[in-house]
Design a protein around this motif. Structure first.
Motif, mmCIF file in Angstrom:
data_model
loop_
_atom_site.group_PDB
_atom_site.id
_atom_site.type_symbol
_atom_site.label_atom_id
_atom_site.label_comp_id
_atom_site.label_asym_id
_atom_site.label_seq_id
_atom_site.Cartn_x
_atom_site.Cartn_y
_atom_site.Cartn_z
ATOM 1 N N ALA A 20 0.828 -1.209 0.000
ATOM 2 C CA ALA A 20 0.000 0.000 0.000
ATOM 3 C C ALA A 20 0.862 1.259 0.000
ATOM 4 C CB ALA A 20 -0.931 -0.005 1.213
ATOM 5 N N LEU A 21 1.957 1.236 0.736
ATOM 6 C CA LEU A 21 2.871 2.375 0.765
ATOM 7 C C LEU A 21 3.478 2.609 -0.607
ATOM 8 C CD1 LEU A 21 4.681 4.425 2.423
ATOM 9 C CD2 LEU A 21 6.318 2.554 2.533
ATOM 10 N N PHE A 22 3.963 1.562 -1.236
ATOM 11 C CA PHE A 22 4.574 1.699 -2.556
ATOM 12 C C PHE A 22 3.553 2.147 -3.595
ATOM 13 C CE2 PHE A 22 8.006 -1.621 -1.404
ATOM 14 C CZ PHE A 22 8.767 -0.629 -0.818
ATOM 15 N N LYS A 23 2.330 1.635 -3.496
ATOM 16 C CA LYS A 23 1.283 2.026 -4.434
ATOM 17 C C LYS A 23 0.979 3.519 -4.311
ATOM 18 C CE LYS A 23 -2.151 -0.835 -4.786
ATOM 19 N NZ LYS A 23 -3.444 -1.565 -4.614
ATOM 20 N N GLY A 24 0.884 4.014 -3.095
ATOM 21 C CA GLY A 24 0.622 5.437 -2.889
ATOM 22 C C GLY A 24 1.771 6.312 -3.357
ATOM 23 N N LEU A 25 2.996 5.908 -3.057
ATOM 24 C CA LEU A 25 4.157 6.686 -3.488
ATOM 25 C C LEU A 25 4.297 6.692 -5.010
ATOM 26 C CD1 LEU A 25 6.820 5.645 -0.816
ATOM 27 C CD2 LEU A 25 5.724 7.856 -1.051
ATOM 28 N N LEU A 26 4.047 5.555 -5.652
ATOM 29 C CA LEU A 26 4.154 5.482 -7.106
ATOM 30 C C LEU A 26 3.071 6.321 -7.787
ATOM 31 C CD1 LEU A 26 5.043 1.732 -7.515
ATOM 32 C CD2 LEU A 26 6.435 3.657 -8.263
#
Length: 150
Positions: A20-26
């Motif tokens: 979820a963190l990577f999805k939001g940052l991307l």
């Protein structure tokens, strides 16, 4: 236990939180074309962004579906496939740039700015024009003309 052949960073989170963190940052990186985060998160996102751009380069429906399954945001998928792949068409890799900004006051973590290399924004174009124009060639010519007249 050794760290051989183990890749990726856990960042102190379980798998779902990390995804979820990577999805939001991307999604933020694709839409805004820059983001400010810690150095370890930026390095992890940088690797994933390179993989996403490589997947998006064929510009097929299949590529869009794969990207949407990972990102979950239709507007970021459209921007990635339609806009960013055209800008990065000549590059094989190295689509992002990391610039160190300083240390965070609370925990002394290194804060960086992760931005796209071929960033196209009106502010950037205006600053490039303004930095190129104030070299003031007229004053240099006037100085040489005053020296020659003496």
């Amino acid at each position: 236990m050794s760290r051989h052949r183990l890749n990726g960073r856990k960042l102190g989170r379980n798998t779902n939180q990390r995804k979820a963190l990577f999805k939001g940052l991307l999604n933020s990186l694709i839409i805004q074309e820059e983001l400010k985060t810690t150095q370890t998160k930026a390095k992890a996102v940088q690797r994933l962004f390179d993989q996403l751009v490589t997947k998006a380069k064929p510009s097929t429906v299949h590529a869009r579906r794969l990207l949407h399954a990972f990102l979950g945001n239709k507007s970021s998928v459209n921007k990635l496939v339609d806009d960013l792949t055209k800008r990065f068409g000549h590059r094989q890799s190295g689509f992002t740039r990391v610039t160190k900004l300083g240390l965070r006051r609370g925990d002394n973590a290194q804060i960086v700015k992760l931005e796209l290399v071929d960033k196209s924004s009106p502010d950037l174009k205006q600053t490039q024009k303004s930095t190129n124009s104030p070299k003031k060639p007229t004053k240099k010519t006037s100085k040489t003309s005053t020296k020659s007249s003496k």
